[in-house]
Design an enzyme around this catalytic site. Structure first.
Site, PDB file in Angstrom:
ATOM      1  N   ASP A  51       0.837  -1.199   0.000  1.00  0.00           N
ATOM      2  CA  ASP A  51       0.000   0.000   0.000  1.00  0.00           C
ATOM      3  C   ASP A  51       0.872   1.249   0.000  1.00  0.00           C
ATOM      4  O   ASP A  51       1.819   1.331   0.784  1.00  0.00           O
ATOM      5  CB  ASP A  51      -0.877  -0.034   1.268  1.00  0.00           C
ATOM      6  CG  ASP A  51      -2.061   0.885   1.128  1.00  0.00           C
ATOM      7  OD1 ASP A  51      -1.848   2.098   0.963  1.00  0.00           O
ATOM      8  OD2 ASP A  51      -3.193   0.376   1.149  1.00  0.00           O
ATOM      9  N   ILE A  52       0.523   2.191  -0.855  1.00  0.00           N
ATOM     10  CA  ILE A  52       1.321   3.431  -0.949  1.00  0.00           C
ATOM     11  C   ILE A  52       1.255   4.257   0.341  1.00  0.00           C
ATOM     12  O   ILE A  52       2.060   5.147   0.550  1.00  0.00           O
ATOM     13  CB  ILE A  52       0.890   4.316  -2.144  1.00  0.00           C
ATOM     14  CG1 ILE A  52      -0.625   4.571  -2.127  1.00  0.00           C
ATOM     15  CG2 ILE A  52       1.320   3.686  -3.460  1.00  0.00           C
ATOM     16  CD1 ILE A  52      -1.088   5.678  -3.070  1.00  0.00           C
ATOM     17  N   ALA A  72      -3.710   5.210  -7.166  1.00  0.00           N
ATOM     18  CA  ALA A  72      -4.583   6.256  -6.623  1.00  0.00           C
ATOM     19  C   ALA A  72      -5.984   5.709  -6.419  1.00  0.00           C
ATOM     20  O   ALA A  72      -6.341   4.662  -6.973  1.00  0.00           O
ATOM     21  CB  ALA A  72      -4.655   7.426  -7.601  1.00  0.00           C
ATOM     22  N   ILE A  74      -9.314   6.333  -7.828  1.00  0.00           N
ATOM     23  CA  ILE A  74      -9.537   6.972  -9.137  1.00  0.00           C
ATOM     24  C   ILE A  74     -10.972   7.402  -9.400  1.00  0.00           C
ATOM     25  O   ILE A  74     -11.262   7.945 -10.455  1.00  0.00           O
ATOM     26  CB  ILE A  74      -9.087   6.051 -10.298  1.00  0.00           C
ATOM     27  CG1 ILE A  74      -9.799   4.695 -10.212  1.00  0.00           C
ATOM     28  CG2 ILE A  74      -7.584   5.883 -10.313  1.00  0.00           C
ATOM     29  CD1 ILE A  74      -9.694   3.875 -11.476  1.00  0.00           C
ATOM     30  N   TYR A 138     -11.948  14.277  -5.238  1.00  0.00           N
ATOM     31  CA  TYR A 138     -10.929  13.656  -6.104  1.00  0.00           C
ATOM     32  C   TYR A 138     -10.083  14.728  -6.806  1.00  0.00           C
ATOM     33  O   TYR A 138      -8.851  14.641  -6.839  1.00  0.00           O
ATOM     34  CB  TYR A 138     -11.633  12.764  -7.134  1.00  0.00           C
ATOM     35  CG  TYR A 138     -10.724  12.230  -8.214  1.00  0.00           C
ATOM     36  CD1 TYR A 138      -9.869  11.162  -7.960  1.00  0.00           C
ATOM     37  CD2 TYR A 138     -10.721  12.795  -9.487  1.00  0.00           C
ATOM     38  CE1 TYR A 138      -9.037  10.669  -8.959  1.00  0.00           C
ATOM     39  CE2 TYR A 138      -9.884  12.311 -10.485  1.00  0.00           C
ATOM     40  CZ  TYR A 138      -9.051  11.255 -10.220  1.00  0.00           C
ATOM     41  OH  TYR A 138      -8.214  10.776 -11.203  1.00  0.00           O
ATOM     42  N   VAL A 182     -17.062   6.223 -20.243  1.00  0.00           N
ATOM     43  CA  VAL A 182     -18.150   6.076 -21.208  1.00  0.00           C
ATOM     44  C   VAL A 182     -17.781   5.102 -22.333  1.00  0.00           C
ATOM     45  O   VAL A 182     -18.639   4.347 -22.801  1.00  0.00           O
ATOM     46  CB  VAL A 182     -18.578   7.460 -21.747  1.00  0.00           C
ATOM     47  CG1 VAL A 182     -17.467   8.149 -22.526  1.00  0.00           C
ATOM     48  CG2 VAL A 182     -19.830   7.364 -22.588  1.00  0.00           C
ATOM     49  N   PHE A 199     -26.373  10.194 -21.349  1.00  0.00           N
ATOM     50  CA  PHE A 199     -26.926  11.110 -20.348  1.00  0.00           C
ATOM     51  C   PHE A 199     -27.001  12.510 -20.947  1.00  0.00           C
ATOM     52  O   PHE A 199     -26.005  13.025 -21.449  1.00  0.00           O
ATOM     53  CB  PHE A 199     -26.062  11.118 -19.089  1.00  0.00           C
ATOM     54  CG  PHE A 199     -25.968   9.771 -18.412  1.00  0.00           C
ATOM     55  CD1 PHE A 199     -27.125   9.100 -18.032  1.00  0.00           C
ATOM     56  CD2 PHE A 199     -24.743   9.167 -18.164  1.00  0.00           C
ATOM     57  CE1 PHE A 199     -27.057   7.848 -17.412  1.00  0.00           C
ATOM     58  CE2 PHE A 199     -24.664   7.922 -17.543  1.00  0.00           C
ATOM     59  CZ  PHE A 199     -25.828   7.266 -17.174  1.00  0.00           C
ATOM     60  N   ARG A 265     -26.465  13.732 -16.247  1.00  0.00           N
ATOM     61  CA  ARG A 265     -25.889  13.320 -14.973  1.00  0.00           C
ATOM     62  C   ARG A 265     -25.569  14.559 -14.143  1.00  0.00           C
ATOM     63  O   ARG A 265     -24.908  15.476 -14.647  1.00  0.00           O
ATOM     64  CB  ARG A 265     -24.576  12.561 -15.269  1.00  0.00           C
ATOM     65  CG  ARG A 265     -24.404  11.290 -14.527  1.00  0.00           C
ATOM     66  CD  ARG A 265     -23.261  10.442 -15.031  1.00  0.00           C
ATOM     67  NE  ARG A 265     -22.027  11.133 -15.351  1.00  0.00           N
ATOM     68  CZ  ARG A 265     -20.908  10.505 -15.721  1.00  0.00           C
ATOM     69  NH1 ARG A 265     -20.882   9.189 -15.824  1.00  0.00           N
ATOM     70  NH2 ARG A 265     -19.824  11.159 -16.012  1.00  0.00           N
TER      71      ARG A 265
END
Ligand code: UD1
Length: 303
Positions: A51-52, A72, A74, A138, A182, A199, A265
């Site tokens: 684990d980072i 990361a 993500i 994020y 997508v 969407f 969305r």
């Protein structure tokens, strides 16, 4: 032979980096196995399950010359649900790697940021100096990782550089993951001769970049000292509407089905397109994979 540590080396970007670099360098992968569609890795690649965020991960950093930090959290959606988990991985995890790199003799530290740092674009195409006002935890955590990288360059002379990918695609993106992009969702539907869900009105635009071009850009960074202390947009500089994308995929996969339109969305941005002048100038970067070629690669893999 150079020794390269690729964090997240089983993930989408990391796994293609491993494929591109394993015969040119001694590769070690540090990965927590949390999200991978990889079944095997090339011979000679050293895999460490770790684990980072773990301070003992520093021991692996110092055995290498180059760090490519792709590991990361993500998902934008997951970051909204659990901002602390997101920050622990993307902020603390990155800082942990940087701090280990500072104490080792590292000739390059590459960090994978995101176009999410820009938030709602004020103008298009987006240059690197566009205001950075993320719309998600994020985006904030990725921006924070960048800021640490740049600070480590200024304050400690660590040769860091960052890229901000726009919409990356590859056949190794898992369509079953609710957070996947997508393109893999549309292809999954088209393969089953089912309607893709769009969407909104489908007139929103995105800059889709093949993972192979992302890998090429990272390789250019590894070879270029002028890139140190810099952040680069990683896109193609071209955009396409989601309607055009849906039709292109339906056509490539011979799926004669209508598009299924659903409400927009919440929080989606309307248009996105990178300005890649800086990467062209400093790195000599040119995207090589057209969207059509990139989509045909998905079809080839199914054959
Ligand atoms: C992408 C990144 C995200 C990053 C953001 C920065 C991916 C997977 N996500 O989000 O990490 O923070 O850019 O700007 O690359 N769409 C449909 N039908 C679907 C799925 C999506 O119509 O089944 C539409 C979405 O509404 C959106 C567009 O396609 O307008 C792209 O969606 P998506 O691939 O999820 O990426 P972004 O939202 O651009």
């Amino acid at each position: 032979m150079k020794k390269i540590l690729i964090t997240g080396g089983l993930g989408q970007v990391g796994s293609y980096l491993v494929d591109a670099l394993h015969d040119k360098a001694k590769i070690t992968v540090l990965d927590n196995f949390s999200s991978t569609t990889r079944e095997s890795v090339p011979e000679g690649v050293n895999i460490i399950k770790g684990d980072i965020r773990d301070r003992t991960a520093a021991a692996f950093v110092k055995k290498n010359n180059i760090i490519i930090h792709t590991a990361a959290q993500i998902s934008v959606t997951a970051s909204m649900e659990d901002p602390l988990f997101d920050a622990q991985n993307n902020v603390f995890g990155t800082l942990n790697m940087l701090e280990a790199a500072r104490k080792a003799s590292i000739s390059k530290f590459v960090y994978i940021s995101s176009a999410a740092v820009y938030g709602n674009p004020l103008y298009i195409p987006i240059t690197e100096d566009h205001p950075q006002d993320p719309l998600s935890p994020y985006g904030v955590s990725k921006l924070s990782g960048e800021k640490y990288c740049m600070m480590y360059h200024r304050a400690f002379g660590l040769p860091t550089c960052c890229i901000r990918p726009f919409n990356i695609y590859s056949p190794r993106q898992n369509p079953e993951n609710p957070y996947s992009g997508v393109i893999s969702r549309f292809i999954d539907k088209a393969k089953a001769k089912q309607s893709p869900v769009v969407f909104g009105d489908g007139n929103q635009t995105r800059d889709f970049i093949s993972v192979h071009d992302i890998v090429n850009m990272i390789i250019l960074l590894l070879e270029n000292e002028d890139a140190n202390g810099h952040v680069f947009n990683a896109g193609t500089g071209k955009s396409i509407t989601i309607n055009e994308l849906a039709n292109m995929i339906l056509n490539i996969f011979d799926a004669d089905v209508p598009i299924n339109y659903m409400p927009e969305r919440p929080g989606d941005i309307k248009n996105s397109c990178s300005d890649i002048t800086k990467a062209k100038k400093i790195l000599g970067f040119e995207p090589k994979v057209s969207l059509r070629e990139g989509l045909l690669e998905f079809k080839k893999q199914l054959a």
